[in-house]
Design an enzyme around this catalytic site. Structure first.
Site, PDB file in Angstrom:
ATOM      1  N   GLU A  74       0.831  -1.210   0.000  1.00 23.71           N
ATOM      2  CA  GLU A  74       0.000   0.000   0.000  1.00 23.71           C
ATOM      3  C   GLU A  74       0.861   1.254   0.000  1.00 23.71           C
ATOM      4  O   GLU A  74       0.558   2.237  -0.691  1.00 23.71           O
ATOM      5  CB  GLU A  74      -0.922   0.007   1.221  1.00 23.71           C
ATOM      6  N   CYS A 108      -0.601   0.258   7.664  1.00 29.67           N
ATOM      7  CA  CYS A 108      -1.050   0.716   6.346  1.00 29.67           C
ATOM      8  C   CYS A 108      -2.483   1.251   6.394  1.00 29.67           C
ATOM      9  O   CYS A 108      -2.835   2.149   5.632  1.00 29.67           O
ATOM     10  CB  CYS A 108      -0.955  -0.422   5.336  1.00 29.67           C
TER      11      CYS A 108
END
Length: 367
Positions: A74, A108
């Site tokens: 990510e 994330c």
């Protein structure tokens, strides 16, 4: 699968997580999974993860987890977006639930919330205890539209090693052997025969080296080391050599064998001593206790997610008898020995049957 989905609804009763798939979502999730596979051999003991960011049906960013200890998928995908103002009108696709804990890198899910990405599509939930739905919960509570279960089976298959390791507290175990048309794994060594015992084609050999590059450790027994003197490397393909593990309880193997060449990390599992040498570890176990459970516990303690067993019939059969295996890859060559050492037998039909040159490959999955 049903239990996993029910957990989502139970854990987040005030927000609706949508399951199922749409053509567009499947397309981008497929790209996430393909990206994730680029991390094979480099990210363990972390899972492989791929991420794609889409704005108005156009990919504006993508990334994958490239190396253990470095940025997650990510993060790499978000960093790759040239115009960050588009993020608050984009969809982020990711093959595995974004993490919610501090490990080698920050969470994330927090980054996704910070960047105000309004929609997130996830392949499968991360069953690891530090995540296990927490990343989804964080994003949904921040008002993000979260969809879970897009190409879920493929996403789970991608990280079968990771999920097995955390669920069963042992590595994912793959057994591999080659047998003749008449069902022998080796010639009769008691006759001191010089007969060539190579069973499969060069194409199959290269495939085996590819499989080795995808696993963290490879295991053989004493007799295989003595009789075949294997290198247990991936020299036929590009990739990392697995940790070589050789069982030699009485330390009778000569130091002239390839496994002692110092070219790649190697364990000699024995019942006598612990000792460290460059790229060589003598690892002592209790010879009075069962071998395989001790070995698997050692691998679990060392964060080894996967084990490729290429030993002889006795070692392979021991894993089968203990029901400690997840997958078996069995080649049948076109030659016959007439007599010799019988190959192990799996009493179930293969999950998949393939042909490589003159060799048949049966793949079994332990249900």
């Amino acid at each position: 699968m049903k239990k996993t989905k029910l957990n989502i609804y139970t854990r987040f009763p005030n927000k609706k997580a949508t399951f199922g798939s749409m053509t567009t979502d499947e397309k981008y999730m497929s790209q996430c999974i393909a990206l994730a596979q680029k991390g094979m051999g480099d990210v363990a003991p972390n899972p492989m993860v791929g991420c794609v960011i889409v704005h108005q049906n156009k990919i504006i960013g993508q990334g994958y987890h490239e190396r253990y200890g470095e940025a997650h998928a990510e993060v790499n995908a978000i960093r790759s977006v040239e115009d960050s103002s588009l993020l608050n009108d984009s969809t982020l696709y990711v093959s595995l639930e974004p993490c919610a804990h501090y490990g080698k890198t920050p969470p994330c899910s927090d980054l996704i919330i910070e960047k105000k990405i309004p929609r997130v599509v996830i392949g499968c939930i991360d069953s690891y205890a530090e995540v296990a739905g927490k990343g989804i919960q964080n994003m949904m509570m921040a008002g993000i539209d979260v969809r879970v279960g897009i190409l879920e089976k493929k996403a789970l298959e991608l990280n079968k090693r990771f999920f097995t390791f955390h669920a069963k507290k042992r590595p994912y175990i793959t057994l591999k052997w080659a047998q003749t048309q008449d069902g022998f794994i080796d010639v009769d060594r008691s006759q001191n025969t010089q007969q060539d015992n190579w069973i499969t084609s060069p194409t199959s050999k290269k495939l085996v080296h590819q499989w080795r590059s995808e696993e963290q450790a490879i295991l053989i027994g004493t007799n295989t080391a003595l009789n075949d003197n294997p290198q247990l490397t991936v020299r036929e393909v590009e990739g990392k050599n697995p940790l070589r593990i050789v069982i030699d309880l009485s330390l009778r193997l000569p130091g002239t064998l390839h496994v002692f060449d110092g070219s790649t990390p190697t364990w000699i599992v024995n019942g006598i001593r612990n000792e460290s040498q460059p790229n060589l570890e003598y690892v002592k176990i209790d010879p009075e206790k069962e071998l395989i459970p001790q070995l698997l516990h050692l691998l679990y303690e060392h964060n080894i997610l996967s084990l490729f067993v290429e030993g002889g019939a006795t070692l392979l059969q021991a894993f089968l008898d203990a029901d400690l295996w997840d997958e078996a890859k069995v080649f049948t060559g076109e030659i016959s020995f007439g007599n010799g050492l019988p190959a192990p037998i799996i009493e179930q039909p293969p999950f998949q049957a393939l042909q490589f040159d003159s060799d048949r490959l049966n793949i079994y999955v332990n249900a």
